[in-house]
Motif scaffolding. Structure first.
Motif, PDB file in Angstrom:
ATOM      1  N   UNK A 146       0.831  -1.212   0.000  1.00  0.00           N
ATOM      2  CA  UNK A 146       0.000   0.000   0.000  1.00  0.00           C
ATOM      3  C   UNK A 146       0.870   1.269   0.000  1.00  0.00           C
ATOM      4  N   UNK A 147       2.051   1.170   0.652  1.00  0.00           N
ATOM      5  CA  UNK A 147       2.947   2.341   0.672  1.00  0.00           C
ATOM      6  C   UNK A 147       3.416   2.694  -0.737  1.00  0.00           C
ATOM      7  N   UNK A 148       3.576   1.672  -1.571  1.00  0.00           N
ATOM      8  CA  UNK A 148       3.972   1.907  -2.966  1.00  0.00           C
ATOM      9  C   UNK A 148       2.894   2.677  -3.706  1.00  0.00           C
ATOM     10  N   UNK A 149       1.658   2.350  -3.422  1.00  0.00           N
ATOM     11  CA  UNK A 149       0.536   3.049  -4.056  1.00  0.00           C
ATOM     12  C   UNK A 149       0.479   4.508  -3.572  1.00  0.00           C
ATOM     13  N   UNK A 150       0.691   4.690  -2.277  1.00  0.00           N
ATOM     14  CA  UNK A 150       0.676   6.061  -1.723  1.00  0.00           C
ATOM     15  C   UNK A 150       1.794   6.884  -2.377  1.00  0.00           C
ATOM     16  N   UNK A 151       2.983   6.278  -2.498  1.00  0.00           N
ATOM     17  CA  UNK A 151       4.113   6.994  -3.142  1.00  0.00           C
ATOM     18  C   UNK A 151       3.765   7.361  -4.577  1.00  0.00           C
ATOM     19  N   UNK A 152       3.191   6.385  -5.320  1.00  0.00           N
ATOM     20  CA  UNK A 152       2.843   6.640  -6.728  1.00  0.00           C
ATOM     21  C   UNK A 152       1.820   7.772  -6.818  1.00  0.00           C
TER      22      UNK A 152
END
Ligand SMILES: C[S@@+](CC[C@H](N)C(=O)[O-])C[C@H]1O[C@@H](n2cnc3c(N)ncnc32)[C@H](O)[C@@H]1O
Length: 245
Positions: free
Chosen positions: A163-169
Motif C-alpha cells: 500500500x505504501x507503494x501506491x501512496x508513493x505513486x
C-alpha cells in the motif's frame, strides 16, 4: 422478512438509512463522508465512478455535481440506470473500456475520479488484498491519464503489503494525498480510502503507477510474476511469491 435480515438491519444504521433514503448501497455514506471532509466533487464537475455497481456512489455523485455536471459510472456488472448518470458495462483494465469512457467525456474535462473498486472476495485476505492493490493502482493510472490538472481522485484500498507503494505513486501525481477511513465502513473492515487532491500537470517521475507499485513490492521482497498456476484465477491481481534467492 428473514430474522437474519431484521437483525442485520437493526444493527447497521447505515444500511437502514440507505434504504430509507433510496440509496442502492450503504456504501453511499462512505462517499458522503469523504465528500464532507474533502469536498472532492464540485458542482458542474464531470466525474468518473470506477466500480460503480449497484450505483450508490453514482447516486451521491449525481447529487453533488448538480444539473450542470456529468457522471459516468463503469463496472464489470450491469448497473440499473441511475437518473442523471451514464452507466457503462466494462472492465477498467481493458483499453476498449477506456476508449468508451473517453468517448463519453466527449472532449470535455474530467474533474474527478472516484473508485470503490473491489475484487470478488475469495475470503483469503492475502489474495484479496493483492488483487485490490492492483485494481486500485490501475484506477490511479486511469485517473492520471484522464484527469484534468487540478482534478481529484479517491480510491478504496485494503490495508496490507504494498500500500505504501501506491501512496508513493499517488504522491508523484497529486499535490495532496491522504488516507481516510469513513465511520460508515464496517468496524471490522480493513478498507481505507486514499484521497488525492490537485492533480499535477505532469507526474514527478516517469513510468506508470503500476510499475512504481511493482518496483515497491520487489523492494520489500514480493516478486510479481505474470503467469503462475493457482487455484484461483482472478481477472487481475499481483501474485505474491517469496523472493527467489
Ligand atoms: C464495492 S463494489 C462498489 C459499490 C459502489 N461504490 C456503490 O456504492 O454501489 C465494487 C465493484 O467493483 C467492481 N469491479 C471489480 N473489478 C472491476 C474491473 N476490473 N472493472 C470494473 N469494475 C470492477 C465490482 O464488479 C463491484 O461491483
Amino acid at each position: 422478512m428473514s430474522k437474519r435480515w431484521y437483525q442485520e438491519n437493526k444493527r447497521d444504521p447505515w444500511r437502514r438509512d440507505a434504504k430509507s433514503k433510496g440509496y442502492r448501497a450503504r456504501s453511499a455514506y462512505k462517499l458522503k463522508q469523504i465528500q464532507e471532509k474533502f469536498g472532492i466533487i464540485r458542482k458542474g464537475d464531470c466525474v468518473l465512478d470506477i466500480g460503480c455497481h449497484p450505483g450508490g456512489w453514482t447516486q451521491v455523485a449525481v447529487e453533488e455535481v448538480g444539473e450542470s455536471g456529468k457522471v459516468i459510472g463503469v463496472d464489470l456488472l450491469v448497473t440499473s440506470p441511475v437518473e442523471g448518470a451514464i452507466v457503462l458495462v466494462g472492465d477498467i483494465t481493458h483499453d476498449s473500456t477506456i476508449e468508451e469512457i473517453t468517448r463519453e467525456i466527449a472532449g470535455g474535462q474530467l474533474n474527478c475520479v472516484i473508485s470503490d473498486i473491489s475484487p470478488r472476495l475469495t475470503g483469503r485476505y492475502d489474495t484479496d488484498q493483492a488483487i485490490s492493490l492492483e485494481l486500485s493502482t490501475m484506477a490511479l493510472d486511469v485517473a492520471s491519464d484522464l484527469l484534468v490538472p487540478g482534478g481529484g481522485f479517491v480510491t478504496k484500498v485494503f490495508q496490507g503489503a504494498g500500500i505504501e507503494g501506491l501512496v508513493e505513486a499517488a504522491k508523484l501525481r497529486f499535490s495532496s494525498v491522504g488516507r481516510f477511513s469513513p465511520t460508515a465502513s464496517r468496524s471490522a473492515s480493513s478498507e481505507t480510502y486514499l484521497v488525492c487532491q490537485r492533480k499535477l500537470p505532469e507526474p514527478k517521475k516517469e513510468g506508470s503507477a503500476m510499475q512504481h507499485v511493482e518496483d515497491h513490492l520487489a523492494s520489500i521482497g514480493i516478486v510479481v510474476e505474470e503467469d503462475i498456476d493457482q487455484e484461483i484465477d482472478p481477472i487481475v491481481g499481483f501474485r505474491k511469491l517469496p523472493k527467489k534467492e
